[in-house]
Design a protein around this motif. Structure first.
Motif, PDB file in Angstrom:
ATOM      1  N   ALA A 103      -6.790   1.065  17.119  1.00  0.00           N
ATOM      2  CA  ALA A 103      -6.350   1.883  18.253  1.00  0.00           C
ATOM      3  C   ALA A 103      -4.830   1.901  18.343  1.00  0.00           C
ATOM      4  N   TRP A 104      -4.210   0.729  18.077  1.00  0.00           N
ATOM      5  CA  TRP A 104      -2.743   0.664  18.098  1.00  0.00           C
ATOM      6  C   TRP A 104      -2.162   1.560  17.012  1.00  0.00           C
ATOM      7  N   PHE A 105      -2.773   1.538  15.833  1.00  0.00           N
ATOM      8  CA  PHE A 105      -2.238   2.333  14.723  1.00  0.00           C
ATOM      9  C   PHE A 105      -2.399   3.820  14.986  1.00  0.00           C
ATOM     10  N   HIS A 106      -3.471   4.195  15.665  1.00  0.00           N
ATOM     11  CA  HIS A 106      -3.645   5.609  15.983  1.00  0.00           C
ATOM     12  C   HIS A 106      -2.541   6.085  16.939  1.00  0.00           C
ATOM     13  N   ARG A 107      -2.094   5.167  17.824  1.00  0.00           N
ATOM     14  CA  ARG A 107      -1.043   5.525  18.785  1.00  0.00           C
ATOM     15  C   ARG A 107       0.349   5.461  18.161  1.00  0.00           C
ATOM     16  N   HIS A 108       0.593   4.447  17.351  1.00  0.00           N
ATOM     17  CA  HIS A 108       1.946   4.194  16.847  1.00  0.00           C
ATOM     18  C   HIS A 108       2.068   4.307  15.329  1.00  0.00           C
ATOM     19  N   GLY A 109       1.027   4.788  14.675  1.00  0.00           N
ATOM     20  CA  GLY A 109       1.027   4.861  13.218  1.00  0.00           C
ATOM     21  C   GLY A 109       2.215   5.588  12.618  1.00  0.00           C
ATOM     22  N   PRO A 110       2.571   6.780  13.130  1.00  0.00           N
ATOM     23  CA  PRO A 110       3.722   7.497  12.549  1.00  0.00           C
ATOM     24  C   PRO A 110       5.007   6.675  12.581  1.00  0.00           C
ATOM     25  N   LYS A 111       5.280   6.021  13.716  1.00  0.00           N
ATOM     26  CA  LYS A 111       6.488   5.187  13.803  1.00  0.00           C
ATOM     27  C   LYS A 111       6.378   3.986  12.868  1.00  0.00           C
ATOM     28  N   ALA A 112       5.174   3.417  12.775  1.00  0.00           N
ATOM     29  CA  ALA A 112       4.980   2.244  11.913  1.00  0.00           C
ATOM     30  C   ALA A 112       5.228   2.599  10.451  1.00  0.00           C
ATOM     31  N   VAL A 113       4.751   3.761  10.014  1.00  0.00           N
ATOM     32  CA  VAL A 113       4.938   4.179   8.625  1.00  0.00           C
ATOM     33  C   VAL A 113       6.410   4.461   8.351  1.00  0.00           C
ATOM     34  N   PHE A 114       7.064   5.170   9.271  1.00  0.00           N
ATOM     35  CA  PHE A 114       8.472   5.532   9.075  1.00  0.00           C
ATOM     36  C   PHE A 114       9.371   4.294   9.026  1.00  0.00           C
ATOM     37  N   PHE A 115       9.308   3.460  10.073  1.00  0.00           N
ATOM     38  CA  PHE A 115      10.178   2.285  10.128  1.00  0.00           C
ATOM     39  C   PHE A 115       9.707   1.189   9.178  1.00  0.00           C
ATOM     40  N   GLY A 116       8.402   1.173   8.893  1.00  0.00           N
ATOM     41  CA  GLY A 116       7.880   0.165   7.977  1.00  0.00           C
ATOM     42  C   GLY A 116       8.449   0.299   6.583  1.00  0.00           C
ATOM     43  N   ARG A 117       8.854   1.499   6.187  1.00  0.00           N
ATOM     44  CA  ARG A 117       9.451   1.702   4.865  1.00  0.00           C
ATOM     45  C   ARG A 117      10.813   1.039   4.742  1.00  0.00           C
ATOM     46  N   MET A 118      11.351   0.548   5.855  1.00  0.00           N
ATOM     47  CA  MET A 118      12.663  -0.101   5.836  1.00  0.00           C
ATOM     48  C   MET A 118      12.584  -1.601   6.125  1.00  0.00           C
ATOM     49  N   ILE A 119      11.365  -2.139   6.107  1.00  0.00           N
ATOM     50  CA  ILE A 119      11.182  -3.569   6.386  1.00  0.00           C
ATOM     51  C   ILE A 119      10.532  -4.231   5.180  1.00  0.00           C
ATOM     52  N   PRO A 120      11.153  -5.284   4.641  1.00  0.00           N
ATOM     53  CA  PRO A 120      10.547  -5.980   3.496  1.00  0.00           C
ATOM     54  C   PRO A 120       9.121  -6.406   3.806  1.00  0.00           C
ATOM     55  N   ILE A 121       8.289  -6.474   2.807  1.00  0.00           N
ATOM     56  CA  ILE A 121       6.864  -6.838   2.899  1.00  0.00           C
ATOM     57  C   ILE A 121       6.060  -5.672   3.468  1.00  0.00           C
ATOM     58  N   PHE A 122       6.405  -5.241   4.694  1.00  0.00           N
ATOM     59  CA  PHE A 122       5.664  -4.161   5.330  1.00  0.00           C
ATOM     60  C   PHE A 122       5.890  -2.836   4.620  1.00  0.00           C
ATOM     61  N   ARG A 123       6.990  -2.729   3.876  1.00  0.00           N
ATOM     62  CA  ARG A 123       7.343  -1.469   3.218  1.00  0.00           C
ATOM     63  C   ARG A 123       6.200  -0.957   2.341  1.00  0.00           C
ATOM     64  N   SER A 124       5.531  -1.871   1.661  1.00  0.00           N
ATOM     65  CA  SER A 124       4.395  -1.476   0.824  1.00  0.00           C
ATOM     66  C   SER A 124       3.083  -1.547   1.596  1.00  0.00           C
ATOM     67  N   ILE A 126       2.246  -1.226   4.675  1.00  0.00           N
ATOM     68  CA  ILE A 126       1.960  -0.277   5.749  1.00  0.00           C
ATOM     69  C   ILE A 126       1.136   0.909   5.258  1.00  0.00           C
ATOM     70  N   SER A 127       1.156   1.168   3.957  1.00  0.00           N
ATOM     71  CA  SER A 127       0.396   2.298   3.414  1.00  0.00           C
ATOM     72  C   SER A 127      -1.110   2.053   3.478  1.00  0.00           C
ATOM     73  N   ILE A 128      -1.526   0.791   3.448  1.00  0.00           N
ATOM     74  CA  ILE A 128      -2.955   0.483   3.419  1.00  0.00           C
ATOM     75  C   ILE A 128      -3.644   0.831   4.736  1.00  0.00           C
ATOM     76  N   PRO A 129      -3.149   0.355   5.900  1.00  0.00           N
ATOM     77  CA  PRO A 129      -3.791   0.778   7.151  1.00  0.00           C
ATOM     78  C   PRO A 129      -3.705   2.277   7.381  1.00  0.00           C
ATOM     79  N   ALA A 130      -2.655   2.911   6.859  1.00  0.00           N
ATOM     80  CA  ALA A 130      -2.573   4.364   6.982  1.00  0.00           C
ATOM     81  C   ALA A 130      -3.733   5.019   6.239  1.00  0.00           C
ATOM     82  N   GLY A 131      -4.087   4.462   5.085  1.00  0.00           N
ATOM     83  CA  GLY A 131      -5.230   4.980   4.337  1.00  0.00           C
ATOM     84  C   GLY A 131      -6.550   4.669   5.007  1.00  0.00           C
ATOM     85  N   ILE A 132      -6.676   3.450   5.530  1.00  0.00           N
ATOM     86  CA  ILE A 132      -7.924   3.048   6.189  1.00  0.00           C
ATOM     87  C   ILE A 132      -8.218   3.940   7.393  1.00  0.00           C
ATOM     88  N   THR A 133      -7.174   4.233   8.183  1.00  0.00           N
ATOM     89  CA  THR A 133      -7.363   5.069   9.373  1.00  0.00           C
ATOM     90  C   THR A 133      -7.323   6.559   9.058  1.00  0.00           C
TER      91      THR A 133
END
Length: 215
Positions: A103-124, A126-133
């Protein structure tokens, strides 16, 4: 690390900026190949005249998007049902936790994907939950492109201006990565402690209720 650098240099010398893009794509799947080393090294190669800065940014960003889509496909293949099944098997994890996360990812997923690309570890990752949802693939691609372009440009340009001292960028980025790892580890420990306490509290309350019913 020296072996990785030698391999990257040889790859870029052989196929140019496409080599940097290929290395970044692989970095999404094989974390031991750090983008913090690939990107400034690509900038250094541009400074030597092997290719232009723009080519380095374009190809490394293309590699980021390709690698992200590969992990997106992994998440989509796993799917929501398999994740719920796995969550039910894991200790200390409730399916309700997965529902809240989803539910959190559905609300904040776009921001998580965008900013996640600039955070080590999460940069890669973050793509998995985007695919799952099943985030819309086009939206996922655009957000990944934008976030990756910013991250890659900073590191490529830094490597370009630092020249032979490009490794300085990787050193500072490594410190940032270690800070992120410590914060993530601390968050996991706090979550585990809270979950264990909650389980013990629920068990104690259940036992107390059972005793009351006996009397």
């Amino acid at each position: 690390m020296n072996q990785i650098v030698d391999w990257l240099v040889g790859l870029m010398d052989t196929i140019g900026p496409m080599g940097a893009g290929l290395a970044v794509a692989l970095e999404n799947l094989f974390p031991p190949i750090p983008s913090e080393a690939i990107l400034p090294l690509a900038g250094f190669a541009a400074a030597r005249g092997s290719f232009s800065v723009l080519e380095a940014i374009v190809w490394t960003t293309a590699g980021s998007v390709v690698g992200a889509y590969l992990l997106y496909a992994v998440g989509a293949a796993v799917g929501r049902d398999r994740m719920r099944w796995l969550a039910a098997k894991l200790p200390l994890v409730d399916v309700a936790d997965l529902d809240k996360t989803e539910a959190w990812f559905h609300r904040h997923g776009p921001k998580a994907v965008f900013f996640g690309r600039m955070i080590p570890i999460f940069r890669s990752l973050i793509s998995i939950p985007a695919g799952i949802t099943r985030m819309p693939p086009v939206l996922f691609g655009l957000l990944t492109l934008a976030g990756s372009a910013i991250w890659n440009s900073v590191f490529v340009i830094a490597g370009y201006y630092l020249g032979a001292n490009w490794a300085v960028v990787e050193q500072y980025a490594s410190i940032f990565q270690k800070i992120v790892i410590v914060l993530v580890a601390a968050a996991v420990v706090i979550w585990v402690v809270r979950r264990i306490r909650a389980r013990h509290g629920h068990r104690a309350a259940t036992e107390a209720q059972a005793r009351d019913q006996e009397f």
